[in-house]
Design a protein around this motif. Structure first.
Motif, PDB file in Angstrom:
ATOM      1  N   LYS A 279       3.870  10.181   1.904  1.00 21.49           N
ATOM      2  CA  LYS A 279       5.048  10.214   1.837  1.00 21.49           C
ATOM      3  C   LYS A 279       5.719  10.193   0.475  1.00 21.49           C
ATOM      4  CE  LYS A 279       6.882   7.980   5.405  1.00 21.49           C
ATOM      5  NZ  LYS A 279       7.349   6.672   6.100  1.00 21.49           N
ATOM      6  N   CYS A 280       4.896   9.648  -0.404  1.00 20.98           N
ATOM      7  CA  CYS A 280       5.644   9.298  -1.717  1.00 20.98           C
ATOM      8  C   CYS A 280       6.300  10.564  -2.200  1.00 20.98           C
ATOM      9  CB  CYS A 280       4.589   8.642  -2.681  1.00 20.98           C
ATOM     10  SG  CYS A 280       5.236   8.421  -4.253  1.00 20.98           S
ATOM     11  N   VAL A 281       7.605  10.520  -2.854  1.00 15.77           N
ATOM     12  CA  VAL A 281       8.130  11.499  -3.527  1.00 15.77           C
ATOM     13  C   VAL A 281       8.204  11.293  -5.208  1.00 15.77           C
ATOM     14  CG1 VAL A 281       9.331  12.321  -1.280  1.00 15.77           C
ATOM     15  CG2 VAL A 281      10.345  10.805  -3.013  1.00 15.77           C
ATOM     16  N   SER A 282       7.740  10.286  -5.535  1.00 14.02           N
ATOM     17  CA  SER A 282       7.748   9.967  -7.063  1.00 14.02           C
ATOM     18  C   SER A 282       8.990   9.882  -7.603  1.00 14.02           C
ATOM     19  CB  SER A 282       6.793  11.189  -7.768  1.00 14.02           C
ATOM     20  OG  SER A 282       5.495  11.440  -7.173  1.00 14.02           O
ATOM     21  N   CYS A 283       9.770   9.105  -6.936  1.00  8.85           N
ATOM     22  CA  CYS A 283      11.228   8.938  -7.427  1.00  8.85           C
ATOM     23  C   CYS A 283      11.231   7.820  -8.352  1.00  8.85           C
ATOM     24  CB  CYS A 283      12.127   8.482  -6.068  1.00  8.85           C
ATOM     25  SG  CYS A 283      11.687   6.737  -5.692  1.00  8.85           S
ATOM     26  N   TYR A 284      10.098   7.149  -8.661  1.00  2.90           N
ATOM     27  CA  TYR A 284       9.892   6.146  -9.517  1.00  2.90           C
ATOM     28  C   TYR A 284      10.697   4.615  -9.391  1.00  2.90           C
ATOM     29  CZ  TYR A 284       8.036   9.193 -13.297  1.00  2.90           C
ATOM     30  OH  TYR A 284       7.209   9.973 -14.025  1.00  2.90           O
ATOM     31  N   ARG A 285      11.271   4.569  -8.313  1.00  2.00           N
ATOM     32  CA  ARG A 285      11.927   3.478  -7.798  1.00  2.00           C
ATOM     33  C   ARG A 285      11.279   2.376  -8.043  1.00  2.00           C
ATOM     34  NH1 ARG A 285      17.231   2.882  -5.982  1.00  2.00           N
ATOM     35  NH2 ARG A 285      17.742   0.791  -4.850  1.00  2.00           N
ATOM     36  N   CYS A 286       9.915   2.196  -7.010  1.00  2.00           N
ATOM     37  CA  CYS A 286       9.037   1.290  -7.125  1.00  2.00           C
ATOM     38  C   CYS A 286       8.699   0.671  -8.460  1.00  2.00           C
ATOM     39  CB  CYS A 286       8.044   1.326  -6.227  1.00  2.00           C
ATOM     40  SG  CYS A 286       6.943   2.700  -6.775  1.00  2.00           S
ATOM     41  N   TYR A 287       8.292   1.713  -9.494  1.00  2.00           N
ATOM     42  CA  TYR A 287       7.807   1.475 -10.702  1.00  2.00           C
ATOM     43  C   TYR A 287       8.973   0.802 -11.553  1.00  2.00           C
ATOM     44  CZ  TYR A 287       7.026   3.061 -15.553  1.00  2.00           C
ATOM     45  OH  TYR A 287       6.789   3.208 -16.798  1.00  2.00           O
TER      46      TYR A 287
ATOM     47  N   GLU B 109      12.421  -1.640  -1.647  1.00  3.14           N
ATOM     48  CA  GLU B 109      13.280  -0.736  -2.309  1.00  3.14           C
ATOM     49  C   GLU B 109      12.882   0.906  -2.133  1.00  3.14           C
ATOM     50  OE1 GLU B 109      16.083  -1.474  -4.001  1.00  3.14           O
ATOM     51  OE2 GLU B 109      15.963  -3.408  -3.419  1.00  3.14           O
ATOM     52  N   CYS B 110      11.889   1.106  -1.343  1.00  2.00           N
ATOM     53  CA  CYS B 110      11.348   2.389  -1.389  1.00  2.00           C
ATOM     54  C   CYS B 110      12.332   3.043  -0.274  1.00  2.00           C
ATOM     55  CB  CYS B 110       9.761   2.677  -1.072  1.00  2.00           C
ATOM     56  SG  CYS B 110       9.322   4.206  -0.676  1.00  2.00           S
ATOM     57  N   LYS B 111      13.006   4.071  -0.421  1.00  2.00           N
ATOM     58  CA  LYS B 111      13.953   4.414   0.349  1.00  2.00           C
ATOM     59  C   LYS B 111      13.452   5.287   1.573  1.00  2.00           C
ATOM     60  CE  LYS B 111      17.421   2.279  -1.645  1.00  2.00           C
ATOM     61  NZ  LYS B 111      17.957   0.961  -1.172  1.00  2.00           N
ATOM     62  N   ILE B 112      12.212   5.790   1.179  1.00  2.00           N
ATOM     63  CA  ILE B 112      11.612   6.449   2.395  1.00  2.00           C
ATOM     64  C   ILE B 112      10.597   5.688   3.060  1.00  2.00           C
ATOM     65  CG2 ILE B 112      12.262   8.694   1.311  1.00  2.00           C
ATOM     66  CD1 ILE B 112       9.369   8.981   0.502  1.00  2.00           C
ATOM     67  N   ASN B 113      10.473   4.438   2.777  1.00  2.00           N
ATOM     68  CA  ASN B 113       9.350   3.812   3.405  1.00  2.00           C
ATOM     69  C   ASN B 113       8.090   4.118   3.188  1.00  2.00           C
ATOM     70  OD1 ASN B 113      11.456   1.832   4.649  1.00  2.00           O
ATOM     71  ND2 ASN B 113      11.788   3.188   6.094  1.00  2.00           N
ATOM     72  N   ALA B 114       7.516   4.395   1.890  1.00  2.00           N
ATOM     73  CA  ALA B 114       6.339   4.912   1.729  1.00  2.00           C
ATOM     74  C   ALA B 114       5.520   3.757   1.370  1.00  2.00           C
ATOM     75  CB  ALA B 114       6.523   5.832   0.541  1.00  2.00           C
ATOM     76  N   ILE B 115       6.036   2.676   1.121  1.00  2.00           N
ATOM     77  CA  ILE B 115       4.977   1.683   1.000  1.00  2.00           C
ATOM     78  C   ILE B 115       5.135   0.530   2.063  1.00  2.00           C
ATOM     79  CG2 ILE B 115       4.622  -0.453  -0.867  1.00  2.00           C
ATOM     80  CD1 ILE B 115       6.178   1.039  -2.769  1.00  2.00           C
ATOM     81  N   ASN B 116       3.965   0.048   2.519  1.00  2.00           N
ATOM     82  CA  ASN B 116       3.847  -0.917   3.639  1.00  2.00           C
ATOM     83  C   ASN B 116       3.229  -1.977   3.001  1.00  2.00           C
ATOM     84  OD1 ASN B 116       4.443   1.314   5.883  1.00  2.00           O
ATOM     85  ND2 ASN B 116       2.362   2.048   5.459  1.00  2.00           N
TER      86      ASN B 116
ATOM     87  N   LYS C 206       0.212  10.271  -9.783  1.00  2.00           N
ATOM     88  CA  LYS C 206       0.329   9.570  -8.491  1.00  2.00           C
ATOM     89  C   LYS C 206       0.705   8.147  -8.770  1.00  2.00           C
ATOM     90  CE  LYS C 206      -0.925  13.048  -5.763  1.00  2.00           C
ATOM     91  NZ  LYS C 206       0.281  13.759  -4.794  1.00  2.00           N
ATOM     92  N   PHE C 207       1.511   7.505  -8.001  1.00  2.00           N
ATOM     93  CA  PHE C 207       1.507   5.967  -8.262  1.00  2.00           C
ATOM     94  C   PHE C 207       0.686   5.151  -7.552  1.00  2.00           C
ATOM     95  CE2 PHE C 207       5.682   7.998  -9.210  1.00  2.00           C
ATOM     96  CZ  PHE C 207       6.299   6.873 -10.204  1.00  2.00           C
ATOM     97  N   GLU C 208       0.521   4.199  -8.448  1.00  2.00           N
ATOM     98  CA  GLU C 208      -0.839   3.355  -7.925  1.00  2.00           C
ATOM     99  C   GLU C 208      -0.526   1.998  -8.345  1.00  2.00           C
ATOM    100  OE1 GLU C 208      -4.113   3.767 -11.481  1.00  2.00           O
ATOM    101  OE2 GLU C 208      -4.382   4.782  -9.699  1.00  2.00           O
TER     102      GLU C 208
ATOM    103  N   VAL D 291       1.079  -1.337   0.061  1.00  2.00           N
ATOM    104  CA  VAL D 291       0.149   0.046  -0.017  1.00  2.00           C
ATOM    105  C   VAL D 291       0.893   1.110  -0.027  1.00  2.00           C
ATOM    106  CG1 VAL D 291      -1.679   1.377   1.201  1.00  2.00           C
ATOM    107  CG2 VAL D 291      -1.742  -1.186   1.238  1.00  2.00           C
ATOM    108  N   ILE D 292       0.783   2.106  -0.958  1.00  2.00           N
ATOM    109  CA  ILE D 292       1.443   3.301  -1.200  1.00  2.00           C
ATOM    110  C   ILE D 292       0.866   4.300  -0.310  1.00  2.00           C
ATOM    111  CG2 ILE D 292       2.568   4.934  -2.746  1.00  2.00           C
ATOM    112  CD1 ILE D 292       2.402   3.161  -5.032  1.00  2.00           C
ATOM    113  N   ASN D 293       1.787   5.062   0.680  1.00  2.00           N
ATOM    114  CA  ASN D 293       1.295   6.150   1.445  1.00  2.00           C
ATOM    115  C   ASN D 293       1.811   7.244   0.413  1.00  2.00           C
ATOM    116  OD1 ASN D 293       0.941   8.395   3.014  1.00  2.00           O
ATOM    117  ND2 ASN D 293       2.099   7.254   4.717  1.00  2.00           N
TER     118      ASN D 293
HETATM  119  S1  SF4 Z   1       9.982   4.129  -4.397  1.00  2.00           S
HETATM  120 FE1  SF4 Z   1       8.566   4.793  -2.609  1.00  2.00          FE
HETATM  121  S2  SF4 Z   1       9.000   7.220  -2.859  1.00  2.00           S
HETATM  122 FE2  SF4 Z   1       9.608   6.313  -5.033  1.00  2.00          FE
HETATM  123  S3  SF4 Z   1       7.863   6.585  -6.116  1.00  2.00           S
HETATM  124 FE3  SF4 Z   1       7.508   4.399  -5.112  1.00  2.00          FE
HETATM  125  S4  SF4 Z   1       6.384   4.790  -3.157  1.00  2.00           S
HETATM  126 FE4  SF4 Z   1       7.004   6.837  -3.900  1.00  2.00          FE
END
Ligand code: SF4
Ligand code: SF4
Length: 100
Positions: A47-55, A87-94, A70-72, A42-44
């Motif tokens: 907190k998400c900064v749209s870094c694309y890493r999860c994508y 891999e989300c460096k700011i723990n925006a995904i639980n 927004k990422f979904e 679940v993406i918060n």
């Molecule tokens: S890796 Fe984390 S901060 Fe980056 S786009 Fe995904 S949810 Fe957002």
């Protein structure tokens, strides 16, 4: 949930014909694979900064940006591997336990 369009898979005759990672829409490579998922990411969005890493790291291309940038996650194709959360460096995904 947004309904993603099925993308027909063309004949694969050469390595260059194979779709690569998350550059493809969901279902380009896999069939629906969410049936055995135990934990769901679940993406918060606060907190998400749209870094694309999860994508980029999702092995099933199940993460997309919507019209609002927004990422979904397309839960029909997410298998719950947890790579995106790891891999989300700011723990925006639980990773949340499925209740089904
Ligand atoms: S890796 Fe984390 S901060 Fe980056 S786009 Fe995904 S949810 Fe957002
Ligand atoms: S849990 Fe795995 S399959 Fe699901 S969105 Fe994250 S990386 Fe992709």
């Amino acid at each position: 949930m947004k309904n993603f369009k099925r993308v027909p898979v063309p004949p694969l005759n050469h390595i260059n014909d194979y779709p690569m990672g998350s550059s493809c829409e969901s279902f380009h490579i896999t069939d629906q694979n969410s049936g055995w998922r135990v934990f769901m990411p679940v993406i918060n969005l606060d907190k998400c900064v749209s870094c694309y890493r999860c994508y980029l790291v999702c092995p099933d291309g199940a993460i997309h940006q919507n019209e609002d940038q927004k990422f979904e996650i397309d839960y029909d194709y997410c298998k719950g591997c947890g790579i995106c959360a790891n891999e989300c460096k700011i723990n925006a995904i639980n990773m949340v336990k499925e209740d089904k």
